[in-house]
Design an enzyme around this catalytic site. Sequence first.
Site, PDB file in Angstrom:
ATOM      1  N   THR A   1      -0.557 -25.529   7.909  1.00  0.00           N
ATOM      2  CA  THR A   1       0.312 -23.541   7.945  1.00  0.00           C
ATOM      3  C   THR A   1       1.125 -24.202   7.313  1.00  0.00           C
ATOM      4  OG1 THR A   1       0.654 -25.027  10.355  1.00  0.00           O
ATOM      5  CG2 THR A   1      -0.912 -22.231  10.353  1.00  0.00           C
TER       6      THR A   1
ATOM      7  N   ARG B   1       7.911 -26.814  19.058  1.00  0.00           N
ATOM      8  CA  ARG B   1       9.079 -26.912  19.416  1.00  0.00           C
ATOM      9  C   ARG B   1       9.970 -25.698  20.125  1.00  0.00           C
ATOM     10  NH1 ARG B   1      10.196 -27.916  12.848  1.00  0.00           N
ATOM     11  NH2 ARG B   1       8.147 -27.095  13.058  1.00  0.00           N
TER      12      ARG B   1
ATOM     13  N   ILE C   1     -14.480 -41.365   3.826  1.00  0.00           N
ATOM     14  CA  ILE C   1     -15.906 -41.755   3.835  1.00  0.00           C
ATOM     15  C   ILE C   1     -16.148 -41.066   5.148  1.00  0.00           C
ATOM     16  CG2 ILE C   1     -15.354 -43.243   1.771  1.00  0.00           C
ATOM     17  CD1 ILE C   1     -16.286 -45.504   2.998  1.00  0.00           C
TER      18      ILE C   1
ATOM     19  N   ASP D   1      -4.738 -34.818  17.835  1.00  0.00           N
ATOM     20  CA  ASP D   1      -5.060 -34.325  16.268  1.00  0.00           C
ATOM     21  C   ASP D   1      -4.229 -35.583  15.555  1.00  0.00           C
ATOM     22  OD1 ASP D   1      -4.192 -32.894  14.950  1.00  0.00           O
ATOM     23  OD2 ASP D   1      -2.428 -32.036  15.443  1.00  0.00           O
TER      24      ASP D   1
END
Length: 232
Positions: free
Chosen positions: A119, A211, A65, A59
């Site tokens: 989010t 978490r 560009i 991630d």
Amino acid sequence: MGKDVIVACDFSSKEAVLSFLDKFTDCKPFVKIGMELYYAEGPEIVREIKARGHKIFLDLKLHDIPNTVKKAMSVLRNLDVDITNLHAAGTTAMMKAALEGLTRPDGTRPLLIAVTQLTSTDQESMERDLMIHAPIDEVVMHYAETARNAGLDGIVCSPLESGKVHDRCGKDFLTVTPGVRFADGDVGDQKRVMTPAAAKAIGSDYIVVGRPITAAADPVAAYKRCVAEFCD
């Protein structure tokens, strides 16, 4: 790939993440390696976790560009991750270039998904900080359609939006959804959240949980609770 729980291993060192993964003696969770761990330890931590038998969502949310993203993806494709991502806001040209860079000479590649709106972003902050005044649901849908038309495999979105994304882009277009919390848990800095069971009901393909698992008193039990609510 079927439905799965991806554990966000947002640790700052090799020692911390491996100590956490050592707790899982009877299963190999799908793990997310994000910026914090990757920048601390580099590509070698990806290779080590992969060698332990874990699927990996890398991630890093590339956004640059097209040529720069293409070259970066041509490096990341050699890490044998299962999913990686970029920002849909980088345009169709960037997403197509990323696919070219990510595809190996034999035609294989990891799944490539696009971040729509984080989010932690809500309507107010999107309008105030990004000067985007369309309803957030429509912004996410537009980004999703742009990603699908560029050839990507899916998007990262709030679980609140995953059902609508499937309606708009098809059932095979993957939705990977952070912002998942247990009903009795703290939402932290997330704004658009949902429980694992609710995310399952609305059609999320993968949930990313950090978490509520990594900071739990018993991480393995918390992980298995997630799997029971989302996958079973």
